[in-house]
Design a protein around this motif. Sequence first.
Motif, mmCIF file in Angstrom:
data_model
loop_
_atom_site.group_PDB
_atom_site.id
_atom_site.type_symbol
_atom_site.label_atom_id
_atom_site.label_comp_id
_atom_site.label_asym_id
_atom_site.label_seq_id
_atom_site.Cartn_x
_atom_site.Cartn_y
_atom_site.Cartn_z
ATOM 1 N N VAL A 132 0.834 -1.203 0.000
ATOM 2 C CA VAL A 132 0.000 0.000 0.000
ATOM 3 C C VAL A 132 0.870 1.255 0.000
ATOM 4 O O VAL A 132 0.614 2.210 -0.740
ATOM 5 C CB VAL A 132 -0.956 -0.005 1.208
ATOM 6 C CG1 VAL A 132 -1.704 1.324 1.313
ATOM 7 C CG2 VAL A 132 -1.942 -1.158 1.100
ATOM 8 N N LEU A 133 1.927 1.263 0.829
ATOM 9 C CA LEU A 133 2.814 2.430 0.883
ATOM 10 C C LEU A 133 3.491 2.650 -0.462
ATOM 11 O O LEU A 133 3.624 3.798 -0.923
ATOM 12 C CB LEU A 133 3.860 2.235 1.989
ATOM 13 C CG LEU A 133 4.860 3.377 2.181
ATOM 14 C CD1 LEU A 133 4.159 4.691 2.492
ATOM 15 C CD2 LEU A 133 5.848 3.031 3.296
ATOM 16 N N ASN A 134 3.911 1.594 -1.123
ATOM 17 C CA ASN A 134 4.529 1.708 -2.444
ATOM 18 C C ASN A 134 3.554 2.345 -3.426
ATOM 19 O O ASN A 134 3.913 3.265 -4.180
ATOM 20 C CB ASN A 134 4.947 0.322 -2.939
ATOM 21 C CG ASN A 134 5.564 0.358 -4.326
ATOM 22 O OD1 ASN A 134 6.612 0.959 -4.536
ATOM 23 N ND2 ASN A 134 4.909 -0.295 -5.280
ATOM 24 N N ALA A 135 2.294 1.898 -3.401
ATOM 25 C CA ALA A 135 1.299 2.438 -4.327
ATOM 26 C C ALA A 135 1.031 3.917 -4.050
ATOM 27 O O ALA A 135 0.934 4.725 -4.983
ATOM 28 C CB ALA A 135 0.003 1.634 -4.213
ATOM 29 N N VAL A 136 0.932 4.296 -2.789
ATOM 30 C CA VAL A 136 0.680 5.703 -2.443
ATOM 31 C C VAL A 136 1.858 6.572 -2.867
ATOM 32 O O VAL A 136 1.679 7.669 -3.422
ATOM 33 C CB VAL A 136 0.399 5.852 -0.934
ATOM 34 C CG1 VAL A 136 0.314 7.327 -0.546
ATOM 35 C CG2 VAL A 136 -0.886 5.130 -0.552
ATOM 36 N N ALA A 137 3.077 6.097 -2.608
ATOM 37 C CA ALA A 137 4.265 6.869 -2.982
ATOM 38 C C ALA A 137 4.336 7.068 -4.496
ATOM 39 O O ALA A 137 4.633 8.176 -4.976
ATOM 40 C CB ALA A 137 5.521 6.165 -2.468
ATOM 41 N N LEU A 138 4.052 6.008 -5.275
ATOM 42 C CA LEU A 138 4.089 6.129 -6.737
ATOM 43 C C LEU A 138 3.007 7.085 -7.230
ATOM 44 O O LEU A 138 3.233 7.869 -8.158
ATOM 45 C CB LEU A 138 3.916 4.745 -7.372
ATOM 46 C CG LEU A 138 5.088 3.769 -7.162
ATOM 47 C CD1 LEU A 138 4.756 2.411 -7.772
ATOM 48 C CD2 LEU A 138 6.376 4.328 -7.765
ATOM 49 N N GLU A 139 1.848 7.032 -6.591
ATOM 50 C CA GLU A 139 0.760 7.943 -6.958
ATOM 51 C C GLU A 139 1.167 9.399 -6.756
ATOM 52 O O GLU A 139 0.819 10.279 -7.561
ATOM 53 C CB GLU A 139 -0.469 7.614 -6.094
ATOM 54 C CG GLU A 139 -1.618 8.585 -6.211
ATOM 55 C CD GLU A 139 -2.615 8.394 -5.077
ATOM 56 O OE1 GLU A 139 -3.161 9.418 -4.605
ATOM 57 O OE2 GLU A 139 -2.849 7.255 -4.642
ATOM 58 N N LEU A 140 1.951 9.663 -5.691
ATOM 59 C CA LEU A 140 2.382 11.031 -5.388
ATOM 60 C C LEU A 140 3.679 11.409 -6.097
ATOM 61 O O LEU A 140 4.102 12.572 -6.026
ATOM 62 C CB LEU A 140 2.563 11.197 -3.872
ATOM 63 C CG LEU A 140 1.301 11.063 -3.012
ATOM 64 C CD1 LEU A 140 1.662 11.138 -1.524
ATOM 65 C CD2 LEU A 140 0.290 12.159 -3.359
ATOM 66 N N GLY A 141 4.325 10.443 -6.729
ATOM 67 C CA GLY A 141 5.586 10.723 -7.403
ATOM 68 C C GLY A 141 6.746 10.943 -6.455
ATOM 69 O O GLY A 141 7.671 11.705 -6.753
ATOM 70 N N VAL A 142 6.727 10.259 -5.312
ATOM 71 C CA VAL A 142 7.796 10.386 -4.327
ATOM 72 C C VAL A 142 8.284 8.990 -3.946
ATOM 73 O O VAL A 142 7.725 7.982 -4.373
ATOM 74 C CB VAL A 142 7.322 11.136 -3.052
ATOM 75 C CG1 VAL A 142 6.880 12.541 -3.400
ATOM 76 C CG2 VAL A 142 6.204 10.373 -2.356
ATOM 77 N N VAL A 143 9.342 8.962 -3.148
ATOM 78 C CA VAL A 143 9.858 7.704 -2.622
ATOM 79 C C VAL A 143 9.718 7.728 -1.108
ATOM 80 O O VAL A 143 10.088 8.724 -0.452
ATOM 81 C CB VAL A 143 11.337 7.486 -3.021
ATOM 82 C CG1 VAL A 143 11.888 6.208 -2.391
ATOM 83 C CG2 VAL A 143 11.460 7.419 -4.547
ATOM 84 N N ALA A 144 9.192 6.655 -0.535
ATOM 85 C CA ALA A 144 8.951 6.585 0.902
ATOM 86 C C ALA A 144 10.115 5.875 1.597
ATOM 87 O O ALA A 144 10.407 4.714 1.297
ATOM 88 C CB ALA A 144 7.654 5.820 1.187
ATOM 89 N N PRO A 145 10.807 6.552 2.515
ATOM 90 C CA PRO A 145 11.886 5.896 3.268
ATOM 91 C C PRO A 145 11.294 4.921 4.281
ATOM 92 O O PRO A 145 10.346 5.262 5.003
ATOM 93 C CB PRO A 145 12.595 7.060 3.968
ATOM 94 C CG PRO A 145 11.558 8.136 4.065
ATOM 95 C CD PRO A 145 10.622 7.956 2.917
ATOM 96 N N ILE A 146 11.847 3.709 4.352
ATOM 97 C CA ILE A 146 11.286 2.708 5.254
ATOM 98 C C ILE A 146 12.368 1.994 6.065
ATOM 99 O O ILE A 146 13.509 1.847 5.636
ATOM 100 C CB ILE A 146 10.465 1.628 4.506
ATOM 101 C CG1 ILE A 146 11.376 0.734 3.632
ATOM 102 C CG2 ILE A 146 9.351 2.251 3.686
ATOM 103 C CD1 ILE A 146 10.728 -0.561 3.197
#
Length: 421
Positions: A132-146
Amino acid sequence: MDHFLYRDGRLMAEDVALDDIAAAVGTPFYCYSAATLTRHFRLLDDALAGMDHLVCYAMKANSNLAVLKLLGDLGAGMDVVSGGEYRRAIAAGIPGDRIVFSGVGKTAAEMRLALEGGIRQFNVESEPEMAVLNAVALELGVVAPIAVRVNPDVDAKTHEKIATGRKEDKFGIPISRAREVYRHAATMPGLQIVGIDVHIGSQLTDLAPFEQAYRKLAALTLELRADGHDIRRLDLGGGLGIPYTRSNEVPPLPSDYGAMVRDVLGDLGCAIEIEPGRLIAGNAGVLVSETIYVKEGEDRTFLILDAAMNDLIRPAMYGAHHDIVPLNEAAPGAPSVVYDVVGPICESGDTFARQRPMAEVKAGERVAFRTAGAYGAVMSSEYNSRPLVPEVLVSGDQFAVIRARPDFDEMLNRDTIPKWL
């Protein structure tokens, strides 16, 4: 150490008498000491001196905006576990790059909120959450640090309801599957692996479980680096215990904890994050209450207070102990009286202490529950239509109400009666 001490027979919060606050705001109320909050934060910060580190205060312990602002101004980061806590941290002026988002049930909306507002990292706890986090990040055009939270299967020997590091607990992924999960995370273009997260429980009074978990973490760090992952942060969680009694309860010192962290993890070149909550806020607060009645039962005496389980639920929920002391110090050598200390709520569980020897307290006299700064106000409710109690912050000889008691109109106006009734 805290800053709630008797002076000339009166219990003080720093340089303010708690009785004077009670006269101004009524009872019950929570009172926090700015000096104690500051001291406890600095003890932890100093314990990790010489290492790249960030003390991320666990907001779930006490999330009042004034407390967050005080700690943020000292350099604290924040550990949040909901979108609401994230909004509180931002409102208190904490920059996004000092906020860590933990918790097993983050929603897509909460992820979006943090990615748009700024975040240091997400501590992800499952593969579905990663997707889910990957999909949200791609939708926003950003990369999520995990960082992935691993469960090291270490029994912290704490209360059943606050143990989090065993294989049967809901948190994290089994450490045995960590390499597999990290390989999977590395295939997701919306995620950036930055570290590993671990948290084994709360109110630990022995360093051995921490060391056992951290040694597993050190070995995993080397394995993941060998697999090609850039492990640069280790989030060690919180959990270091505090004394709830004035007797022989002596948890490890922050300096001893820091020395152990340095010994076990210091050679890895990782930034260290810790998430203390109780250790910073617990002894920095008291709950002040007034006696309504002293009731003589058949085989016991009941001290009936105006505070109740909706104000401080820890004794009812966990069987937790809080020292209860009079605001006016008992004379030396005065005999003690054995009480069942209870509140006015219509539940037998509304009991703070059973058969507790205490200084004698009469109707109309006030008492303080010590060590009530963590998991007190944040867990309170309006059960029995009792208003939430005020929170007060003391600094030196001044005090301010930092959350007011709502009036009954305010409470009633939250409800709506449909037109068809």
